[in-house]
Motif scaffolding. Structure first.
Motif, PDB file in Angstrom:
ATOM      1  N   TYR A  49      19.008  53.941  59.452  1.00  0.00           N
ATOM      2  CA  TYR A  49      19.091  54.008  57.993  1.00  0.00           C
ATOM      3  C   TYR A  49      17.932  54.872  57.502  1.00  0.00           C
ATOM      4  N   ASN A  50      18.269  55.908  56.736  1.00  0.00           N
ATOM      5  CA  ASN A  50      17.278  56.861  56.264  1.00  0.00           C
ATOM      6  C   ASN A  50      16.971  56.636  54.786  1.00  0.00           C
ATOM      7  N   PHE A  51      15.673  56.710  54.463  1.00  0.00           N
ATOM      8  CA  PHE A  51      15.214  56.524  53.096  1.00  0.00           C
ATOM      9  C   PHE A  51      14.413  57.736  52.661  1.00  0.00           C
TER      10      PHE A  51
ATOM     11  N   GLU B 215      10.831  61.559  54.329  1.00  0.00           N
ATOM     12  CA  GLU B 215      11.981  60.786  54.789  1.00  0.00           C
ATOM     13  C   GLU B 215      11.542  59.831  55.884  1.00  0.00           C
ATOM     14  N   ILE B 216      11.944  58.581  55.747  1.00  0.00           N
ATOM     15  CA  ILE B 216      11.608  57.549  56.725  1.00  0.00           C
ATOM     16  C   ILE B 216      12.906  56.986  57.287  1.00  0.00           C
ATOM     17  N   GLY B 217      12.976  56.876  58.610  1.00  0.00           N
ATOM     18  CA  GLY B 217      14.161  56.338  59.261  1.00  0.00           C
ATOM     19  C   GLY B 217      13.863  54.998  59.917  1.00  0.00           C
ATOM     20  N   TYR B 218      14.797  54.072  59.788  1.00  0.00           N
ATOM     21  CA  TYR B 218      14.659  52.768  60.445  1.00  0.00           C
ATOM     22  C   TYR B 218      15.816  52.574  61.412  1.00  0.00           C
ATOM     23  N   ASP B 219      15.449  52.420  62.693  1.00  0.00           N
ATOM     24  CA  ASP B 219      16.427  52.151  63.745  1.00  0.00           C
ATOM     25  C   ASP B 219      16.547  50.640  63.913  1.00  0.00           C
ATOM     26  N   ILE B 220      17.783  50.139  63.896  1.00  0.00           N
ATOM     27  CA  ILE B 220      18.009  48.697  63.935  1.00  0.00           C
ATOM     28  C   ILE B 220      19.044  48.359  65.002  1.00  0.00           C
ATOM     29  N   CYS B 221      18.776  47.271  65.727  1.00  0.00           N
ATOM     30  CA  CYS B 221      19.723  46.767  66.714  1.00  0.00           C
ATOM     31  C   CYS B 221      19.450  45.278  66.924  1.00  0.00           C
ATOM     32  N   VAL B 222      20.350  44.634  67.635  1.00  0.00           N
ATOM     33  CA  VAL B 222      20.224  43.204  67.906  1.00  0.00           C
ATOM     34  C   VAL B 222      19.774  43.001  69.346  1.00  0.00           C
ATOM     35  N   ASP B 223      18.709  42.224  69.512  1.00  0.00           N
ATOM     36  CA  ASP B 223      18.230  41.897  70.856  1.00  0.00           C
ATOM     37  C   ASP B 223      19.245  40.963  71.511  1.00  0.00           C
ATOM     38  N   PRO B 224      19.873  41.379  72.618  1.00  0.00           N
ATOM     39  CA  PRO B 224      20.918  40.553  73.233  1.00  0.00           C
ATOM     40  C   PRO B 224      20.392  39.242  73.826  1.00  0.00           C
TER      41      PRO B 224
ATOM     42  N   GLY C  40      10.530  51.576  62.425  1.00  0.00           N
ATOM     43  CA  GLY C  40      10.469  52.671  61.461  1.00  0.00           C
ATOM     44  C   GLY C  40       9.725  53.871  62.006  1.00  0.00           C
ATOM     45  N   ARG C  41      10.114  55.055  61.545  1.00  0.00           N
ATOM     46  CA  ARG C  41       9.463  56.289  61.981  1.00  0.00           C
ATOM     47  C   ARG C  41       9.523  57.307  60.854  1.00  0.00           C
ATOM     48  N   LEU C  42       8.497  58.127  60.764  1.00  0.00           N
ATOM     49  CA  LEU C  42       8.453  59.179  59.761  1.00  0.00           C
ATOM     50  C   LEU C  42       9.282  60.356  60.249  1.00  0.00           C
ATOM     51  N   VAL C  43      10.370  60.649  59.563  1.00  0.00           N
ATOM     52  CA  VAL C  43      11.267  61.724  59.972  1.00  0.00           C
ATOM     53  C   VAL C  43      10.744  63.064  59.494  1.00  0.00           C
ATOM     54  N   ASP C  44      10.303  63.107  58.230  1.00  0.00           N
ATOM     55  CA  ASP C  44       9.852  64.376  57.664  1.00  0.00           C
ATOM     56  C   ASP C  44       8.948  64.077  56.472  1.00  0.00           C
ATOM     57  N   GLN C  45       7.951  64.930  56.266  1.00  0.00           N
ATOM     58  CA  GLN C  45       7.075  64.758  55.117  1.00  0.00           C
ATOM     59  C   GLN C  45       6.555  66.097  54.640  1.00  0.00           C
ATOM     60  N   ASN C  46       6.578  66.291  53.323  1.00  0.00           N
ATOM     61  CA  ASN C  46       5.982  67.467  52.697  1.00  0.00           C
ATOM     62  C   ASN C  46       4.607  67.069  52.169  1.00  0.00           C
ATOM     63  N   PHE C  47       3.567  67.655  52.718  1.00  0.00           N
ATOM     64  CA  PHE C  47       2.212  67.308  52.295  1.00  0.00           C
ATOM     65  C   PHE C  47       1.848  68.090  51.032  1.00  0.00           C
ATOM     66  N   VAL C  48       1.284  67.383  50.071  1.00  0.00           N
ATOM     67  CA  VAL C  48       0.903  67.997  48.814  1.00  0.00           C
ATOM     68  C   VAL C  48      -0.204  67.150  48.196  1.00  0.00           C
TER      69      VAL C  48
ATOM     70  N   ALA D 257       2.536  58.659  48.185  1.00  0.00           N
ATOM     71  CA  ALA D 257       3.455  57.697  48.789  1.00  0.00           C
ATOM     72  C   ALA D 257       3.803  58.174  50.193  1.00  0.00           C
ATOM     73  N   CYS D 258       4.412  57.286  50.967  1.00  0.00           N
ATOM     74  CA  CYS D 258       4.860  57.638  52.320  1.00  0.00           C
ATOM     75  C   CYS D 258       3.718  58.077  53.226  1.00  0.00           C
ATOM     76  N   VAL D 259       2.517  57.630  52.949  1.00  0.00           N
ATOM     77  CA  VAL D 259       1.398  58.019  53.816  1.00  0.00           C
ATOM     78  C   VAL D 259       1.467  57.264  55.145  1.00  0.00           C
ATOM     79  N   SER D 260       2.216  56.182  55.181  1.00  0.00           N
ATOM     80  CA  SER D 260       2.396  55.451  56.426  1.00  0.00           C
ATOM     81  C   SER D 260       3.769  54.785  56.413  1.00  0.00           C
ATOM     82  N   VAL D 261       4.277  54.511  57.590  1.00  0.00           N
ATOM     83  CA  VAL D 261       5.583  53.859  57.721  1.00  0.00           C
ATOM     84  C   VAL D 261       5.350  52.355  57.836  1.00  0.00           C
TER      85      VAL D 261
END
Length: 257
Positions: free
Chosen positions: A158-160, A200-209, A218-226, A250-254
């Protein structure tokens, strides 16, 4: 005795009572509608990200969610779903606020955030980002096939999107419960983009079997520094009660769950 006239008189009186009842019922429903819909400022829906590129807003949704930092405090959260070129979907957290600030579980929130000019804007900005893993998990749990997405063989992402620099504004919303009784006025917060820069921040989600628990990463997908200090803050929406004086990074950390 003129029974016909009496009968018509009774019917007329009954019709008048029925009309009065219907009128009051309609008026009551209208009052409820106005009461419920006054919770959000009329210009809130018009606020959005202008750095989404080839993405179009397709749905705005409000949900009730809890936050691990404030257990026992329930929040209203409004987010926007974007459909992007190539089939990609992105989400943007638009606004949030407590369902009932008088709940005992919200005492910590009221103390930490404050109100008006005393608001801790850095904390509010962090809260917008901290909703991402919570919202991602909520959306994941709504999927009837979520139980089949087991780690590590499969994962849902899921991307935010978020503005690199944001200006926060606050407004007061009447809290309305299921019985249509206003019990409190709650401070809510919305977010404005400063400039054209996004991350852009992406969150990978799954169920532990093994544990059957939902795992998020969560991981930082892309960031424009300004430099946010160089950006002139945009005007806040009409009806705002208070706002941050500057644009805040904002988005300085995930934020992980």
């Amino acid at each position: 005795m003129n029974t016909e006239g009496s009968e018509w008189g009774n019917k007329g009186f009954a019709n008048e009572l029925a009309g009065l009842f219907v009128g009051r019922l309609v008026a009551g429903l209208c009052a409820m509608f106005l009461l419920i819909n006054c919770c959000l400022p009329p210009t809130l829906a018009a606020q959005g990200l202008n750095c989404m590129g080839g993405c179009n807003a397709v749905q705005t949704t409000s949900v009730k969610l809890s936050h691990p930092l404030y257990p026992g405090c329930l929040f209203f959260l409004t987010y926007v779903k974007y459909q992007c070129i190539g089939g990609k979907v992105s989400y943007w957290v638009q606004s949030f606020g407590p369902v009932n600030p008088n709940d005992p579980g919200c005492s910590g929130w009221n103390t930490d955030v404050g109100t008006g000019s005393n608001t801790n804007w850095t904390l509010v900005t962090w809260m917008f980002n901290s909703w991402y893993p919570i919202l991602a998990k909520h959306i994941f749990n709504q999927d009837p096939n979520a139980g089949f997405v087991t780690c590590p063989s499969s994962v849902r992402t899921y991307n935010f999107k978020q503005a690199s620099c944001t200006r926060i504004y606050g407004y007061v919303a009447n809290v309305v419960f299921e019985d249509f009784t206003t019990v409190a006025q709650a401070p809510h917060y919305g977010i404005l983009q400063c400039g054209q820069y996004c991350c852009e921040i992406g969150y990978d989600i799954c169920v532990d079997p093994v544990t059957n628990k939902v795992i998020t990463h969560g991981r930082l997908v892309d960031q424009n520094f300004v430099s946010c200090a160089q950006i002139v803050p945009p005007e806040v929406p009409e009806g705002s009660n208070y706002w941050s004086n500057t644009c805040i990074p904002a988005c300085v950390s995930v934020v992980q769950e």
